[in-house]
Design a protein around this motif. Structure first.
Motif, mmCIF file in Angstrom:
data_model
loop_
_atom_site.group_PDB
_atom_site.id
_atom_site.type_symbol
_atom_site.label_atom_id
_atom_site.label_comp_id
_atom_site.label_asym_id
_atom_site.label_seq_id
_atom_site.Cartn_x
_atom_site.Cartn_y
_atom_site.Cartn_z
ATOM 1 N N ARG A 87 5.402 57.209 51.987
ATOM 2 C CA ARG A 87 6.339 56.093 52.025
ATOM 3 C C ARG A 87 6.053 55.251 53.259
ATOM 4 N NH1 ARG A 87 12.809 56.644 51.968
ATOM 5 N NH2 ARG A 87 12.507 57.555 49.915
ATOM 6 N N PHE A 88 5.825 53.957 53.032
ATOM 7 C CA PHE A 88 5.522 53.055 54.148
ATOM 8 C C PHE A 88 6.788 52.679 54.916
ATOM 9 C CE2 PHE A 88 1.853 51.375 51.324
ATOM 10 C CZ PHE A 88 1.077 52.465 51.668
ATOM 11 N N GLY A 89 7.931 52.712 54.238
ATOM 12 C CA GLY A 89 9.182 52.347 54.898
ATOM 13 C C GLY A 89 10.162 51.810 53.885
ATOM 14 N N GLU A 240 5.648 48.269 60.418
ATOM 15 C CA GLU A 240 5.848 48.612 61.827
ATOM 16 C C GLU A 240 4.784 47.940 62.695
ATOM 17 O OE1 GLU A 240 8.298 49.910 64.452
ATOM 18 O OE2 GLU A 240 8.695 50.363 62.357
ATOM 19 N N GLU A 241 3.535 47.858 62.175
ATOM 20 C CA GLU A 241 2.449 47.338 63.007
ATOM 21 C C GLU A 241 2.463 45.823 63.116
ATOM 22 O OE1 GLU A 241 2.057 48.627 60.023
ATOM 23 O OE2 GLU A 241 0.472 47.641 58.885
ATOM 24 N N ALA B 2 -9.065 45.689 70.755
ATOM 25 C CA ALA B 2 -9.539 46.003 69.407
ATOM 26 C C ALA B 2 -8.859 47.295 68.976
ATOM 27 C CB ALA B 2 -11.051 46.168 69.407
ATOM 28 N N LEU B 3 -8.283 47.270 67.793
ATOM 29 C CA LEU B 3 -7.578 48.436 67.296
ATOM 30 C C LEU B 3 -8.562 49.567 67.034
ATOM 31 C CD1 LEU B 3 -4.771 49.344 66.394
ATOM 32 C CD2 LEU B 3 -5.349 48.462 64.137
ATOM 33 N N ASP B 57 5.653 59.486 60.340
ATOM 34 C CA ASP B 57 5.645 58.380 59.386
ATOM 35 C C ASP B 57 6.895 57.533 59.617
ATOM 36 O OD1 ASP B 57 7.788 59.612 58.159
ATOM 37 O OD2 ASP B 57 6.634 60.353 56.447
ATOM 38 N N ALA B 58 7.153 56.648 58.672
ATOM 39 C CA ALA B 58 8.245 55.694 58.864
ATOM 40 C C ALA B 58 9.604 56.368 59.029
ATOM 41 C CB ALA B 58 8.283 54.718 57.682
ATOM 42 N N ASP B 59 9.720 57.618 58.602
ATOM 43 C CA ASP B 59 11.006 58.314 58.691
ATOM 44 C C ASP B 59 11.166 59.118 59.978
ATOM 45 O OD1 ASP B 59 11.878 57.422 56.245
ATOM 46 O OD2 ASP B 59 10.982 59.101 55.156
ATOM 47 N N ARG B 79 1.698 52.550 65.957
ATOM 48 C CA ARG B 79 2.415 51.773 64.941
ATOM 49 C C ARG B 79 1.532 51.537 63.729
ATOM 50 N NH1 ARG B 79 5.042 48.337 69.060
ATOM 51 N NH2 ARG B 79 7.238 48.890 69.010
ATOM 52 N N PHE B 80 0.292 51.163 63.972
ATOM 53 C CA PHE B 80 -0.598 50.830 62.858
ATOM 54 C C PHE B 80 -0.910 52.069 62.027
ATOM 55 C CE2 PHE B 80 -4.745 50.337 60.883
ATOM 56 C CZ PHE B 80 -4.561 49.151 60.191
ATOM 57 N N GLY B 83 2.921 54.061 61.176
ATOM 58 C CA GLY B 83 4.057 53.314 60.632
ATOM 59 C C GLY B 83 5.383 53.817 61.176
ATOM 60 N N ALA B 84 5.329 54.715 62.173
ATOM 61 C CA ALA B 84 6.565 55.283 62.713
ATOM 62 C C ALA B 84 7.203 54.310 63.700
ATOM 63 C CB ALA B 84 6.274 56.608 63.419
ATOM 64 N N PRO B 85 8.538 54.217 63.664
ATOM 65 C CA PRO B 85 9.206 53.398 64.674
ATOM 66 C C PRO B 85 9.131 54.086 66.037
ATOM 67 C CG PRO B 85 10.829 54.440 63.224
ATOM 68 C CD PRO B 85 9.474 54.797 62.689
ATOM 69 N N TYR B 117 22.626 71.556 60.139
ATOM 70 C CA TYR B 117 21.255 71.068 59.960
ATOM 71 C C TYR B 117 20.440 71.298 61.228
ATOM 72 C CZ TYR B 117 23.042 68.767 55.794
ATOM 73 O OH TYR B 117 23.605 68.517 54.571
ATOM 74 N N ARG B 120 17.406 69.015 62.117
ATOM 75 C CA ARG B 120 17.475 67.640 62.630
ATOM 76 C C ARG B 120 17.293 67.664 64.145
ATOM 77 N NH1 ARG B 120 22.480 65.522 58.789
ATOM 78 N NH2 ARG B 120 21.337 65.828 56.856
ATOM 79 N N LEU C 28 -10.114 48.283 58.512
ATOM 80 C CA LEU C 28 -9.318 48.892 59.582
ATOM 81 C C LEU C 28 -8.527 50.041 58.993
ATOM 82 C CD1 LEU C 28 -7.823 45.894 61.549
ATOM 83 C CD2 LEU C 28 -9.461 47.582 62.358
ATOM 84 N N ARG C 29 -8.133 49.820 57.752
ATOM 85 C CA ARG C 29 -7.449 50.872 57.006
ATOM 86 C C ARG C 29 -7.857 50.690 55.554
ATOM 87 N NH1 ARG C 29 -1.777 51.432 58.609
ATOM 88 N NH2 ARG C 29 -1.481 49.360 57.821
ATOM 89 N N ARG C 58 -1.540 48.541 50.278
ATOM 90 C CA ARG C 58 -1.803 47.792 51.508
ATOM 91 C C ARG C 58 -3.264 47.942 51.893
ATOM 92 N NH1 ARG C 58 1.225 51.514 56.084
ATOM 93 N NH2 ARG C 58 -0.120 53.348 55.920
ATOM 94 N N ARG C 62 -11.159 43.860 59.176
ATOM 95 C CA ARG C 62 -11.607 43.030 60.300
ATOM 96 C C ARG C 62 -12.902 42.359 59.875
ATOM 97 N NH1 ARG C 62 -10.787 45.730 65.548
ATOM 98 N NH2 ARG C 62 -12.194 47.278 64.702
#
Lengths: 370, 199, 137
Positions: A87-89, A240-241, B2-3, B57-59, B79-80, B83-85, B117, B120, C28-29, C58, C62
């Motif tokens: 899941r991407f979000g 996010e990115e 550069a990533l 991940d995002a969660d 982040r890239f 995708g996690a905050p 829980y 958590r 890149l991905r 997605r 680059r």
């Protein structure tokens, strides 16, 4: 005695082959394509997407083909597929007020900005079988008309009523985490957001029957359809990115705003209360039933007596999922040889005791056996 | 900037790292190899990066310790690829990446779950210089036959006290994944630090 | 990015060749299919809730010149996501932006035409009420 057995591999393989042959049907009849199912069985595809809780028309159509048209089996396939994906979000919440509407009707207001737009509805058909459809042939093209100046501006009817204070406001966004029943087990009492998620993916027949039960008196809510709208909305996502929202594409949705009576309380002046329904695709019956049940599940929140099945959160949420229901019901046909053997032994013993007691004329045991 | 690239083979590389983390946590205080070809931006170590890419991940909000949080490249990389905050509040974190373990914040700063829980809670992933299971303080608990030793450094001066307190709060608590170049070990909350007399 | 998401794979191929731009790029991905949880709002305008997921693909690339491009769109079409990311990367370069936008013009026209046709069909089903009898007055 416990006897472990194994076997049946060849039988299972051959059952799969037989299933595939039956799925295909008569080879003299042309095979269905996924695109045909997607385009010509679109409401069935919509239902699989709603209950599968996954928007992907091609995948739902393929699942239906594989499932020989069995909705619950197709839902099972779709749900199983989604577990293989990361899941991407979560999306930015969709703006249904900005929907490109195909259909939009209100049973409470005749005149409203944007008007009553019937769209592709069965409502005014005569429900007579059209034997002409049995032969191939293209329908006459749909009529067209220049959209009115207010067509692009279709405010939700509830927004209009809300402005006058006659209708309760939607629960405000507090920025709290949004409960997700696919990630965390449901706790009771369940948050309204989780209840709506469960109803949106719930079995249409079950949710419909519950909604119907409220109308027949099992937890009356005195409903009016404030508005039903079908059409497409843009879905946006903030990766996010990137840190800004990107449009993912358009998704067809059906929204139902149910307006229900409420007689006020000490703190709240009399105003209409609301129930809400939202589903993937064109799913008007489901959206309406969902809105009825959403309102019923708010009974305790609104200080109403809780007694009817549709007002009982645990009853509704624990039983509305077609996949969970089918899993538990259908597991009964799997081998229970050992369990049953144990019960058989028990019944045989009880019968022997019963016969012995009878022979001795033992009255209490005879009564118990009766 | 550069990533930097992520896993060359996302599915299998992530599975291999996941397996290593699973083994580390199910057989606590035993060092095992954690090979990775990642070359993340400094000061993110390849092992921290590999675990973050495999687990987050995002969660799952990530908390970064000050040396990591100070690098925009590290933030962009995580982040890239995950995708996690990224969160500034350690109490919100599902995973905390710690590049400077000697200044690891007090465990009380992180979520340790609730009685309903206990899951958590946060998992802290530390990039150590030194990680060895031939010596050091002894642990007992599920997944450990008899006792197991782990010598990790650098750690804060009150490390032993923190571990004892964490284990005492069971079933609540945080879990620790210890890494050093090419190696990994786990110290879940169920691993109990033995007093010198018991060890 | 919205246009590229709504385009077909063939339309994106045509756009790239019409713009005279190369499709060479480093991943890149690698293109990847996953899920995005679609959210609605209670009552349409209230608190968010999870409606259901959608498949999303997605890609991130680059170009040899260093420009990076991203694509996120509904569905499972990985080659399309990669091409969309390449177009996005070319669009980042101000020198190529007009060519990319011009090449995607056909997609924009098709989309606008489809939306117009849909709105016209809906408009034909709009009810025009007329009063038969008015009571009381």
């Amino acid at each position: 005695m416990y006897v472990a057995v194994k076997g049946g591999e060849a039988a299972i393989d051959n059952a799969h082959r037989l299933l595939a042959e039956r799925r295909r049907g008569d080879p003299a009849v042309p095979e269905l394509t996924v695109a045909q199912i997607r385009e010509q069985m679109s409401l069935l595809v919509d239902r699989v997407m709603a209950e599968g809780s996954l928007y992907d028309p091609d995948l739902a159509a393929l699942a239906l083909k594989q499932a020989r048209g069995d909705v619950v089996e197709a839902v099972f396939l779709v749900r199983a597929y989604r577990t293989t994906l990361p899941r991407f979000g979560a999306s930015v919440p969709v703006e249904t007020g900005a929907m490109a509407v195909d259909r939009r009707v209100s049973a409470t207001f005749k005149d409203m900005p944007g008007g009553q737009v019937l769209g592709p509805t069965f409502d005014y058909t005569h429900r007579l079988i059209d034997f002409a459809l049995a032969a191939a042939g293209e329908p006459e093209p749909a009529a067209e008309a220049e959209p009115g100046p207010d067509a692009a501006l279709c405010p939700r009817v509830t927004d209009i009523l809300g402005q006058a204070g006659l209708l309760e406001a939607s629960p405000p966004e507090a920025g709290a985490p949004v409960g997700d029943l696919t990630r965390e087990a449901v706790d009771f009492p369940a948050d309204r957001a989780v209840r709506l998620q469960a109803l949106a993916r719930g079995d249409e027949g079950f949710v419909l029957a519950l909604g119907y039960s409220t109308q027949r008196g099992y937890g009356r809510t005195h409903p009016f359809v404030g508005e039903i709208r079908c059409g497409t909305v843009a879905v946006e996502f903030v990766p996010e990115e990137l840190g800004f929202s990107v449009p993912l594409g358009d998704v067809p949705l059906t929204e139902c705003q149910m307006v229900n009576q409420f007689h006020g309380s000490g703190d709240v002046p009399p105003q209409f209360t609301r129930g809400y329904g939202l589903v993937f695709g064109q799913g008007e019956r489901k959206a309406m039933a969902m809105a009825l049940v959403d309102r019923s599940l708010r009974a305790s929140e609104l200080g109403e007596a809780v007694g009817a099945p549709a007002q009982d959160q645990e009853f509704v949420l624990a039983h509305c999922d077609s996949l969970q229901a089918t899993g538990f019901v259908e597991h009964l046909k799997l081998p229970h040889y050992v369990d049953f053997q144990a019960e058989l032994e028990l019944v045989r013993r009880l019968r022997a005791e019963h016969a012995a007691a009878r022979a001795q004329g033992d009255a209490p045991i005879r009564e118990a056996a009766e | 900037m550069a990533l930097r690239p992520g896993f060359a083979d996302p599915v299998h590389d992530a599975q291999a790292v996941f397996r290593a983390a699973l083994d580390a946590l199910s057989r606590p205080a035993r060092v095992r190899p954690l090979p990775t070809a990642l070359a993340p931006p400094a000061p993110l170590s390849p092992e921290l990066a590999a675990l973050a890419l495999a687990l987050a991940d995002a969660d799952t909000p990530l908390w970064l310790d000050p040396p990591l949080a100070g690098s925009d490249d590290v933030a962009a990389f995580l982040r890239f690829h995950t995708g996690a905050p990224l969160t500034a509040d350690p109490a919100e974190a599902a995973f905390a990446l710690i590049a400077d373990p000697a200044r690891c914040p007090d465990f009380a700063a992180f979520a340790r779950g609730a009685p309903d829980y206990p899951d958590r809670s946060a998992t802290l992933i530390l990039a150590l210089r030194h990680l060895d299971d031939a010596a050091g303080p002894a642990f007992a608990g599920p997944g450990i036959r008899g006792r197991a030793r782990i010598d990790a450094g650098p750690v804060p001066a009150d490390w032993a006290g923190r571990l004892a307190e964490n284990a005492a709060a069971f079933p609540l608590g945080i879990d620790l994944i210890l890494t050093a170049p090419g190696r990994i070990a786990g110290l879940p909350r169920a691993a109990r630090l033995l007093q010198p007399a018991e060890a | 990015m919205a246009l590229a998401g709504a385009a077909t794979l063939a339309e994106l191929r045509a756009a790239l060749s019409d713009a005279g731009l190369p499709d060479r790029a480093e991943d890149l991905r690698a293109p990847e299919t996953g899920l995005v949880m679609t959210r609605g709002r209670i009552g349409g305008d209230g608190r968010a809730f999870n409606l259901g997921e959608a498949t999303v693909t997605r890609a991130a690339v680059r170009l040899p010149g260093g420009e990076t491009g991203f694509a996120y769109h509904l569905g499972r079409d990985r080659p399309k996501a990669r091409l969309a990311a390449i177009l996005d990367a070319h669009w980042q370069n101000p020198a190529h932006r007009p060519a990319v936008e011009a090449a995607l013009g056909a997609v924009a026209d098709r989309r606008a035409g489809a939306a117009r046709a849909r709105a016209r069909r809906a408009a034909a089903t709009r009810v025009n009420f007329f009063t038969l009898v008015r009571g009381e007055d």
